[in-house]
Design a protein around this motif. Structure first.
Motif, PDB file in Angstrom:
ATOM      1  N   THR A 297       0.830  -1.285  -0.038  1.00  0.00           N
ATOM      2  CA  THR A 297       0.074  -0.018   0.109  1.00  0.00           C
ATOM      3  C   THR A 297       0.999   1.189   0.048  1.00  0.00           C
ATOM      4  O   THR A 297       2.029   1.316   0.302  1.00  0.00           O
TER       5      THR A 297
ATOM      6  N   ARG B 185     -11.809  -6.784   7.630  1.00  0.00           N
ATOM      7  CA  ARG B 185     -12.499  -5.363   7.451  1.00  0.00           C
ATOM      8  C   ARG B 185     -12.018  -4.425   8.403  1.00  0.00           C
ATOM      9  O   ARG B 185     -11.772  -4.979   9.786  1.00  0.00           O
ATOM     10  N   SER B 186     -11.719  -3.358   8.341  1.00  0.00           N
ATOM     11  CA  SER B 186     -11.249  -2.202   9.587  1.00  0.00           C
ATOM     12  C   SER B 186     -12.549  -1.917  10.551  1.00  0.00           C
ATOM     13  O   SER B 186     -13.603  -1.814   9.968  1.00  0.00           O
TER      14      SER B 186
ATOM     15  N   SER C 122      -8.769   2.868   7.166  1.00  0.00           N
ATOM     16  CA  SER C 122      -8.698   1.703   6.236  1.00  0.00           C
ATOM     17  C   SER C 122      -7.916   0.663   6.986  1.00  0.00           C
ATOM     18  O   SER C 122      -7.375   0.733   8.169  1.00  0.00           O
TER      19      SER C 122
ATOM     20  N   GLU D   1      -4.292   1.479   7.190  1.00  0.00           N
ATOM     21  CA  GLU D   1      -4.147   2.573   8.224  1.00  0.00           C
ATOM     22  C   GLU D   1      -4.194   1.980   9.701  1.00  0.00           C
ATOM     23  O   GLU D   1      -3.121   2.233  10.397  1.00  0.00           O
TER      24      GLU D   1
END
Ligand code: FEO
Ligand code: CA
Ligand code: CA
Length: 661
Positions: free
Chosen positions: A230, A427-428, A434, A437
């Protein structure tokens, strides 16, 4: 620098290990109310005794992984028996072991690991030589005994360096650059083959062993998991965001059932110049002043204010996985396990193959974490099983602990808690962040769910048979008396100079449980002080301060290594045995003490071989090149003179303690 600051510790350790974080503003500025406010209760010795009295009768629990560190079992041998030593003074340059035991060095800083390794000569620092020699400041340690019991692999972190006592002062730019490169090479990790002629004989290292390996702060790594690739991890030197160079600040760790080593990248901030106002900058302690180590003078990536390098600090602070059996393997950093000042990671595997790793963020008021892998562990030694297991830590759910002082009726406990998900099913769970993150700015995510600020979680280790999890909270001299920093149930003491050990029982004893109960095993200090507590044990007991590294023996006793001396409590740092079950529960007994200024790391307990291993870190660190304070481990016998050219300064060393023959 000399003198003692920030609690019990040497100012040198504070400066080099963590850039004196304790002297700076608390990086955790979340507004979570204290436990004192939540639970409205402080623990007193009386309450502790009443609350913990019944936990001695631990039930055996269904774990898949038996004693991990067990050496060669031999019929008829007795477990490690010893008469505890007395507390040792902080000005003693000696390794002290119980009567009937002796200590021998296995590997010292600078020992040649390969046939081509140059001779150790610290008067002429040389980076290439250091890449081929045992690194500095050994911390996490394991001794992986192989079939037959005569061969083993020694696996060891090299956390940081003490330049002032390692090398002479420099006078030219060329010398300075060579010293900086040598320090880069002295960090990281070592794998070294050992041999012994019989299970009762001491180990010796094999120079030129086939699997000998040095990993340094320059070795190529692969980034795995959801944050790899990323934008947060890309730099001008690595536009893929999947390849980073080196590991450093490697503190503690753990060994997995599939035979790899996990190593925690802890105090990485002191190696970078970085914009504190960049995302995560302040939260991870970044500053834009010259770094503690000065590596930016020889490698642009250590100055994150250089164009294209802003994300370089985002590529540190992970759990590293190293396969010691394959010297050609590329070590990996697992982003799925979050980015923090990782002390280490220790794995528990349940009977159904569920793999969980427990992890502490070792800074005051930081948090306790748990990673539950998506893949299950596959038993057996097939190549397919091994390939599968090597992917286990690349994907899973990440949780942070929220403790409560709320007791439960049906369980002897001082409180309960929950594991709050940060990433779940890919999933966050944090609005506005995100998955990448959450995994790169994990502290920020944990703040958002109001995790419990702890008194510096060091080793977090699941017990190999009961499954209970032991959390060494080493100290927190900024734990105050009121407001956000007030004592709470799991961190029950203000100005916590001596630390404590928490004991967690997962609900239904499932490693992947969402909730848990907890107790206090130890509140360290002086036995005669009512503010201390030893799991209900009221007999004679050793003073103990600043629990750090933990280990278990084959009988299930906990062993606690300390890092905080000298203090008013325990002078030299040491290693202590603490029974966890039966009438001896809480009976703290000191096994050894390490030399002046040193910290006790490792430890590894092979009690069925009558052996204990410790990594003696930063001996004599308050000295200087011209005025060394320690000569460990190569003491010159009384009446003898050193050989001409012999170096008499201290060398961090992996030591073996065995019964005298
Ligand atoms: Fe390197 Fe948390 O001690
Ligand atoms: Ca530590
Ligand atoms: Ca420590």
């Amino acid at each position: 620098m000399t003198g003692r600051t920030h609690g019990n510790r040497s100012a040198v350790t504070c400066h080099l290990k963590c850039d004196s974080q304790c002297a700076r503003p608390d990086p955790n500025t979340s507004t979570e109310p204290s436990f004192a406010e939540i639970a409205g209760r402080q623990l007193t010795r009386r309450a502790l005794l009443a609350g913990a009295g019944g936990v001695a009768a631990a039930s055996a629990l269904p774990l898949a992984w038996p004693q991990a560190a067990a050496a060669t079992p031999r019929r008829g041998t007795k477990p490690l028996a010893f008469t505890p030593i007395e507390s040792v003074g902080d000005d003693v340059d000696a390794m002290v072991v119980p009567t009937g035991y002796e200590w021998t060095p296995i590997l010292r800083w600078g020992d040649p690991l390969f046939n081509r390794s140059p001779r150790f000569d610290p008067s002429r620092p040389n980076a290439r030589a250091q890449e081929l020699q045992f690194g500095y400041n050994n911390d996490y340690l394991d001794i992986l005994v192989e079939r037959g019991g005569r061969r083993a692999l020694l696996c060891c972190n090299h956390e940081y360096t003490n330049r002032a006592i390692m090398f002479p002062p420099t006078s030219t730019a060329e010398q300075e650059a060579e010293v900086l490169r040598a320090l880069i090479a002295a960090h990281g990790f070592s794998v070294v083959e050992l041999e012994r002629h019989a299970p009762t004989r001491p180990w010796r290292y094999i120079r030129g062993g086939r699997r000998n390996r040095r990993i340094t702060a320059d070795t190529p790594f692969r980034l795995t998991g959801p944050a790899a690739g990323t934008a947060l991890l890309k730099t001008v030197a690595d536009p893929t965001g999947r390849r980073s160079l080196g590991t450093f600040g490697n503190c503690s760790g753990g060994t997995t059932p599939w035979g790899t080593i996990l190593s925690g990248e802890e105090n990485f901030h002191g190696y970078f110049v970085a914009d504190p106002d960049a995302r995560g900058g302040k939260r991870y302690g970044m500053t834009n002043k010259p770094s503690v180590y000065g590596w930016e003078k020889v490698d642009a990536r250590f100055d994150a204010t250089n164009p294209g390098y802003a994300n370089e600090p985002n590529r540190m602070g992970y759990i590293v996985e190293i396969d010691p059996y394959d010297p050609d393997s590329t070590p990996r950093k697992h982003t799925a396990m979050g980015r923090l000042k990782h002390e280490g990671a220790n794995v528990r595997v349940d009977r159904d193959g569920t793999v969980v790793a427990y992890m502490g963020d070792d800074e005051r008021f930081e948090y306790l974490y748990k990673f539950v892998a998506k893949r299950k562990y596959r038993e057996g030694g097939s190549a397919a099983a091994r390939r599968h297991n090597l992917e286990i830590l690349t994907e899973g759910n990440l949780y942070v602990a929220r403790f409560s002082g709320q007791q439960r009726e049906d369980n002897d406990n001082l409180g309960t808690g929950e594991w709050v998900p940060l990433v779940f099913d890919g999933r966050s769970m944090i609005p506005g962040m995100s998955v990448a993150e959450v995994l790169v700015f994990t502290r920020e995510a944990a703040d958002a769910v109001k995790a419990t600020p702890m008194d510096r979680c060091e080793d977090v280790q699941p017990h190999p048979t009961t499954g209970r999890v032991y959390v060494a909270c080493t100290n927190n001299v900024q734990r105050g008396t009121a407001g956000k920093a007030a004592p709470d149930a799991p961190n029950p003491r203000g100005l916590n100079k001596d630390g404590h050990v928490i004991e967690i029982t997962e609900d239904r004893n499932r490693a992947d449980a969402a909730t848990f109960a907890w107790n206090l095993l130890l509140v360290c200090g002086k036995p005669e002080d009512a503010g201390t507590y030893f799991a209900g044990w009221d007999g004679p007991v050793a003073p103990i301060s600043c629990p750090d590294n933990l280990a278990f023996d084959s009988e299930g006793n906990l062993w606690v290594a300390t890092d905080g001396a000298p203090s008013a409590i325990s002078k030299a740092d040491g290693l202590f045995k603490v029974p966890l079950a039966g009438p001896e529960r809480g009976h703290v007994q000191q096994f050894l003490a390490v030399p002046i200024d040193a910290e006790t790391c490792g430890p590894v307990i092979h009690d069925r071989d009558g052996s204990v291993f410790v990594a003696v870190q930063h001996p004599g660190e308050d000295g200087s090149w011209a005025a060394q304070r320690s000569h460990f481990p190569d003491y010159v016998p009384v009446g003898m003179r050193p050989e001409p050219g012999d170096w008499r300064g201290p060398r961090p060393t992996v030591v073996q303690v065995t019964k005298q023959r």
